[in-house]
Enzyme design. Structure first.
Site, PDB file in Angstrom:
ATOM      1  N   ALA A   1       0.558  -1.309   0.156  1.00  0.00           N
ATOM      2  CA  ALA A   1       0.014   0.316   0.283  1.00  0.00           C
ATOM      3  C   ALA A   1       1.364   1.041   0.370  1.00  0.00           C
ATOM      4  O   ALA A   1       0.747   2.379  -0.596  1.00  0.00           O
ATOM      5  CB  ALA A   1      -0.587   0.165   1.388  1.00  0.00           C
ATOM      6  N   ASP A   2       2.084   1.463   0.781  1.00  0.00           N
ATOM      7  CA  ASP A   2       2.833   2.850   0.877  1.00  0.00           C
ATOM      8  C   ASP A   2       3.416   1.938  -0.380  1.00  0.00           C
ATOM      9  O   ASP A   2       3.959   3.421  -0.904  1.00  0.00           O
ATOM     10  CB  ASP A   2       3.750   2.278   2.086  1.00  0.00           C
ATOM     11  CG  ASP A   2       3.374   2.327   3.435  1.00  0.00           C
ATOM     12  OD1 ASP A   2       2.480   3.911   3.448  1.00  0.00           O
ATOM     13  OD2 ASP A   2       4.379   2.113   3.922  1.00  0.00           O
TER      14      ASP A   2
END
Length: 421
Positions: A183-184
């Site tokens: 997600a990062d």
């Protein structure tokens, strides 16, 4: 020359999503100035990831340095300055730098930048062309905007852990996160795309803009075909995509298969990624079972998906009949997508990975030579930069303030005495 030569980026982001974005922009030639907290009595200063070890970079004396491998992996080709934005002098310094910048990147909590007078509206008044990118867990609007966002929580909330891991009815089933902070990383890449688009707009119009990047938004977008499966038919039919282990929701056979054990009796596996009916026919020929390719239950992918529970056990038996090396050689020769499941040691020793330059050696001031993963971007006319190893904390403060603002050594000394840098 590099693609983003002449673009100045003031980077107030920390940890991963923001630094991943600015590292890519730095690779492409932008002058990325990483703004970090100065050391203090109760904290070491700098990006949190500098201390996220072990492992740490080993110095020339063989002892660990303070530079964690985590930090080194996300901060190449940048320059580091220290600045305490909690002080009026530090805030004034950031405003002066922002007036000279093309891009401003931050990942503070919603509202924090406004408290320091460093929000988009305040900086746009100084620099109307400024592209201002905010990266948060949940965005600048919405009921969750005040929450802190962490990749692990976002993978859970955004549905990824509901479709990752072994099936619940099998041993080891249950929610599972991805092995890296996807997600990062995806948010960082989406932010990179958005920043370049906004720079193009600023070039045409003279207007900057505010980019609002949220990890949860990105995670929802990353659901891709599974999100579309649910919205197009799953919601109507009451079918919610779930965990399928290494299988694919829409393609069969597309998963891990066990093959014959090695000479020591250890279990061995390969992945089979049959993407169309022609590839399935080729696989069946290699496997010695051409009849499967003409069976009406299996001839077309849509029917293979419908009859997955029948086909997969048949293939599991067939795949166990030959060794990993035999299968890979035969399938690759027939151009059937397949592959070994490599450890990281095998990845970084792979002749193709090495031939593509994906391991790069840098000269680091503390250790001498250090190998790091390289950028995957390969541009024929404007190749990526490879000139600045991940910087030490505050390594370039004097240099940047001289380059961008024309500060003299006396002005720098005054800022240091006041605790601003």
């Amino acid at each position: 020359m590099n693609a983003l030569d002449g673009i100045r980026i003031l980077d107030l982001s920390r940890v991963l999503a923001g630094p991943w974005c600015t590292q890519t922009l730095a690779d492409l030639g932008a002058d990325v100035v990483k703004v970090e907290r100065p050391p203090g009595d109760n904290h070491p200063g700098g990006d949190d990831t500098r201390g996220w070890g072990p492992p740490f970079l080993r110095g020339r004396d063989g002892a660990d340095t303070a530079e964690a491998a985590y930090y080194l992996g996300a901060n190449r080709n940048k320059r580091s300055i220290t600045c305490d934005i909690a002080t009026p002098a530090g805030q004034a310094l950031i405003r002066a730098l922002a007036a000279k910048a093309d891009v401003f990147v931050e990942n503070y909590k919603v509202g924090d930048m406004a408290r320091y007078g460093l929000d988009f509206e305040s900086l746009r008044a100084l620099n109307p062309r400024l592209v201002y990118c905010s990266i948060t867990g949940f965005g600048q609007t919405g009921p969750y905007k005040e929450r802190a966002g962490y990749d692990f929580a976002i993978q859970a909330m955004g549905g990824l852990m509901s479709v990752t891991g072994e099936r619940d009815d099998l041993p080891g089933g249950g929610p599972q996160k991805v092995g890296v902070a996807v997600a990062d990383l995806f948010t960082g890449l989406y932010a990179t795309v958005a920043i370049q688009a906004a720079l193009r707009h600023a070039e045409r119009t003279g207007e900057g803009q505010h980019i609002d990047m949220a990890l949860l938004d990105t995670q929802v977008a990353m659901l891709a075909n599974l999100g579309a499966n649910y919205l197009v038919r799953g919601r109507e039919d009451g079918k919610v995509p779930g965990r399928a282990g290494n299988a694919h929701a829409n393609i069969v056979p597309y998963q891990v298969f066990e093959v014959a054990p090695d000479a020591q009796g250890q279990a061995q596996h390969i992945i089979l990624a049959v993407g169309n009916d022609g590839q399935f026919a080729k696989f069946c020929a290699v496997a010695g079972h051409p009849e499967l390719a003409t069976d009406p239950r299996f001839a077309q992918n849509q029917n293979r998906v419908r009859h997955r529970a029948v086909l997969v056990p048949l293939l599991e038996t067939i795949l166990k009949s030959r060794s990993k090396a035999d299968w890979l050689a035969a399938l690759e020769a027939a151009k059937v997508p397949c592959g070994p499941i490599n450890s990281l040691a095998e990845v970084f020793a792979d002749e193709h990975v090495l031939s593509r330059g994906m391991v790069q050696r840098w000269e680091h001031p503390l250790s001498g030579d250090v190998d790091l993963v390289a950028s995957p971007l390969k541009l024929s006319a404007t190749p990526v930069r490879n000139d600045l190893p991940p910087p030490l904390l505050g390594q370039h403060t004097a240099e940047v303030l001289g380059d961008w603002l024309g500060h003299t050594p006396e002005q720098l000394a005054a800022l240091q005495r006041g605790g601003a840098v």
